[in-house]
Design a protein around this motif. Structure first.
Motif, short mmCIF file in Angstrom:
data_model
loop_
_atom_site.label_atom_id
_atom_site.label_comp_id
_atom_site.label_asym_id
_atom_site.label_seq_id
_atom_site.Cartn_x
_atom_site.Cartn_y
_atom_site.Cartn_z
N PRO A 256 7.93 33.73 33.05
CA PRO A 256 8.98 32.90 33.64
C PRO A 256 9.48 33.47 34.96
CG PRO A 256 9.87 34.22 31.85
CD PRO A 256 8.38 34.44 31.84
N PRO B 124 11.99 35.17 37.25
CA PRO B 124 13.07 36.10 36.89
C PRO B 124 14.45 35.46 37.05
CG PRO B 124 11.44 37.17 38.30
CD PRO B 124 11.10 35.72 38.29
N ASP B 125 15.34 35.78 36.11
CA ASP B 125 16.71 35.27 36.17
C ASP B 125 17.71 36.36 36.55
OD1 ASP B 125 16.64 36.77 33.90
OD2 ASP B 125 17.26 35.17 32.53
N SER B 126 17.20 37.58 36.82
CA SER B 126 18.06 38.67 37.25
C SER B 126 17.19 39.72 37.93
CB SER B 126 18.81 39.29 36.07
OG SER B 126 17.90 39.93 35.19
N SER C 131 15.35 41.71 35.22
CA SER C 131 14.16 41.08 34.65
C SER C 131 13.02 41.04 35.65
CB SER C 131 14.50 39.65 34.19
OG SER C 131 14.88 38.84 35.28
N ILE D 273 10.04 27.34 42.55
CA ILE D 273 11.40 26.82 42.67
C ILE D 273 11.44 25.89 43.87
CG2 ILE D 273 12.40 28.91 41.66
CD1 ILE D 273 13.28 29.71 44.49
N ASP E 41 16.01 25.90 47.42
CA ASP E 41 16.56 27.07 46.75
C ASP E 41 15.87 28.36 47.19
OD1 ASP E 41 18.33 25.53 45.31
OD2 ASP E 41 17.01 25.32 43.58
N GLU F 84 20.80 35.89 44.24
CA GLU F 84 19.71 35.44 43.38
C GLU F 84 18.59 36.49 43.34
OE1 GLU F 84 19.33 32.92 41.41
OE2 GLU F 84 21.18 31.85 41.87
#
Length: 710
Positions: free
Chosen positions: A353, A355-357, A360, A537, A541, A560
């Motif tokens: 996926p 990364p959301d941080s 990660s 994305i 963004d 982000e």
């Protein structure tokens, strides 16, 4: 009450009332004699005296009757007159009503005419406005046509001048060629004649020469000369070369065999974004068959395609800088190859996926590396060294293992072909102030020295030489804040940290050295070891244009994480030299700063447009003082690549200095790098404002291990 009503009430009604009252009275008077006569008949014949008496008695009623009749006649006349007056009044009322109706009709007609006049005026105004707009449009089109005509005329004039020059050169070359051929023919004839004469003379004098050859020829000093073979020996020189002067602080040392450039002043080369672009090989054409709607659809969801994602604007270039590099070097063929590679890697990439941080994003970095950072940084700061009195002069890398944009390090490349570890010489092309332009393979790279910017307003700066050619720089600022940086022999940053007044240390840059303590190879684009990136994305963004997104939350954007996982911790120089690595993080295009052609100056009126971005950067630093931002400078494609590289690096430094001097962003949190015309935003070889820009990226996650989230 109307006029007719008032007339009837005041005149006609009283008259009619009198008439109605008088009529019964007159009738009674006329009927009375008949009643008397009737009574006499019934009673017998009256006598003459009675008749006379009756006549006398009846006479007064006759006079009264006449009087009544006169009154009735007068009343009738008055009634008739009243009726006439009433009729006249009715006629007058009718006439007045007719006039009133006529006046109303005329007023209505006038109102209709006025309305028509207003509508006509509005229509005329609309036609006049439309005519004005058409005239303005025509003037604009005429102006554009005039400008196009002027440009075309200028291009035509330039083309004619170039053709004339080429024709003159061709004519001159033909003339020179003809003269050379004539001279060669004449020389050949003379040589042939000379050879014939020499052969004849040789045949005649051969006995004498044989006899003379047996005796040595004496030189004036009495020594015998060496016998020559008819070949000239090349002249040789010996001796030591002149000693190079010691390089000043911040300058790069001269390289053996290097020719020092004639100009090292501060003036911007005249060919930066101006003048003629040096002749180069044509860029391979990229066939773009997508419509604007298709480009926009892809930009909204790039993860659904394996094609190269391009900006949905006219002549928009690729969104990713690594794709721009591929387009520049390989054209359509390269695009097709990268699409095929993305197709093959799609399933594998989709399992990971986005990364959301930051944490990660660095899951591939081991916990051991993360935990060891603080200790190694502290050890580096405490390592004993030899104090030196002056700033060191860093060496220029002599070799690199880049060949034609392909990383060569005896590893298996993406196409499963092992390539020998060949090297390419690094040549110093030019030095301008604290910048050096290097030729690396088929590319030019500019390397700047940011130490003067960091040392500004410092109280003390000192250096210590460490083992393995490393140098530790300590900058002491007012209040006791220290900036500690360890460089390798080439000036690459190994680690950098800030020690606050309270003694707390914040790590800005840290890249662990190799296991055998050998230096990392210089100027290697390690991103070419990675497969083509798939942006997953929306483009909106991934890139922000400050002019079109003035109300965007820049802090939220800068905070982000990267858009794909980070394989390891990279050096800041590896990030600077790899478009593929920089593509991992988002960017802000400061297109509100519109640099003038060949200029790196930022007007204060435009400097104010940085406030929102600067406030967001400060907010990021308030949360983590160890963040690092990369400021990238770019130019358009007009002018020489070398001059544009220097100009773009100056633009990046101008914005970095502005962020520090005006908005208080610490200089150690800012890295700068110029890329010249390499990464155009709009594909055009002419002057283009959108290509003269500066970009900001938060690269912290690429250049230091992040602390584990609790």
């Amino acid at each position: 009450m109307s006029f007719r009503s008032r007339l009837f009430a005041t005149v006609a009604l009283p008259v009619l009332s009198s008439a109605l009252i008088a009529t019964p009275t007159l009738a009674d008077a006329l009927m009375k004699p008949f009643e008397v006569a009737q009574e006499s008949t019934d009673q017998g014949q009256p006598s003459e005296e009675e008749l006379l008496l009756q006549q006398q008695e009846a006479q007064p009623p006759a006079e009264e009757e006449q009087q009544d009749q006169a009154d009735e006649q007068k009343a009738a006349e008055e009634a008739e007159r009243a009726a006439d007056e009433q009729k006249a009044a009715e006629e007058e009322a009718q006439r007045a009503a007719a006039e009133e109706q006529q006046a109303a009709e005329e007023a209505e007609k006038a109102a209709a005419e006025q309305k028509a006049a207003e509508e006509e005026a509005q229509r005329a105004a609309a036609e006049e406005q439309q005519a004005a707009e058409e005239a303005e449009k025509a003037a604009s089109e005429q102006k554009a046509a005039d400008e196009e005509a002027q440009r075309a005329a200028a291009e035509e004039q330039q083309r004619q001048a170039e053709e004339q020059k080429a024709a003159e050169e061709a004519e001159k070359a033909a003339s020179d060629q003809k003269a050379a051929e004539d001279e060669a023919q004449r020389a050949a004839e003379e040589e042939q004649q000379r050879q014939a004469e020499e052969q004849k003379a040789a045949e005649e004098q051969k006995p004498a020469e044989d006899q003379q050859a047996e005796q040595p020829v004496e030189q004036p000093d009495g020594s015998a000369a060496e016998t020559t073979t008819g070949e000239e020996q090349p002249a040789t020189t010996t001796g030591e070369s002149e000693q190079q002067p010691t390089a000043g602080e911040g300058e790069q040392p001269a390289v053996a065999g290097e020719e020092k450039p004639a100009e090292t002043g501060t003036e911007q080369p005249a060919t930066a974004e101006t003048g003629e672009t040096p002749a180069t090989e044509p860029v391979p054409e990229v066939v773009d068959t997508l419509t604007e709607e298709q480009k926009q659809e892809i930009a909204e969801d790039p993860g659904q395609t394996d094609e190269t994602v391009v900006l949905p604007v006219e002549n928009g270039a690729a969104v990713l800088d690594s794709d721009k590099d591929a387009d520049n070097s390989g054209g359509q063929k390269s695009r097709d190859q990268r699409r095929k590679q993305r197709e093959e890697l799609r399933a594998q990439e989709e399992e990971v996926p986005v990364p959301d941080s930051d944490d990660s994003a660095q899951t591939a970095i081991s916990e051991e590396v993360r935990e060891a950072v603080s200790g190694k940084i502290e050890a580096g700061n405490r390592e004993e060294g030899k104090r030196v009195k002056r700033a060191p002069d860093f060496e220029v890398p002599e070799t690199t293992n880049i060949i034609n944009n392909t990383v060569i390090n005896n590893t298996v490349i993406n196409n499963n072909t092992t390539i020998d570890n060949s090297v390419t010489q690094v040549n110093v092309i030019e030095r301008v102030e604290n910048r050096t332009v290097l030729e690396v393979g088929d590319q030019l790279i500019v390397r700047g020295d940011d130490r003067p910017r960091l040392r500004r307003d410092s109280e003390e700066v000192y250096y210590d030489n460490l083992a393995r050619g490393r140098v530790r720089e300590t900058i002491v600022r007012p209040g006791g804040v220290q900036i500690v940086t360890i460089y390798n022999r080439y000036g690459d940053i190994i680690q950098r940290s800030r020690v606050g007044r309270d003694g707390r240390e914040y790590i800005l840059v840290y890249a662990p050295e190799l296991e055998d303590d050998s230096p990392r190879p210089g100027l290697v684009d390690v991103g070419y070891e990675l497969p083509p990136m798939r942006l997953r994305i929306p483009v909106s963004d991934y890139i922000i244009d400050t002019s079109s997104n003035p109300d965007r939350d820049y802090y939220e954007f800068l905070a982000e994480p990267p858009v794909e996982r980070v394989e390891r911790v990279y050096t800041i120089d590896e990030v600077k030299h790899s478009a593929r690595l920089r593509d991992k993080v988002r960017r802000i295009d400061l297109d509100t700063i519109t640099f003038a052609t060949a200029s790196a100056d930022v007007p204060m009126s435009q400097a104010r447009t940085l406030r929102s971005v600067a406030d967001a950067m400060q907010k990021v630093l308030d949360k983590d003082p160890g963040e690092t931002f990369l400021i990238e400078g770019h130019t358009d494609a007009v002018g020489s690549d070398k001059s544009n590289l220097v100009l773009s690096d100056e633009r990046a430094e101008s914005v970095a200095s502005l962020l520090t001097d005006v908005y208080g962003i610490p200089p150690e949190n800012l890295q700068t790098q110029g890329y010249g015309e390499r990464f155009l935003k709009v594909k055009t070889q002419v002057a283009e404002q959108q290509n003269r820009r500066v970009t900001i990226r938060r690269v912290t996650t690429l250049v230091r291990p992040m602390a584990r989230a609790n």
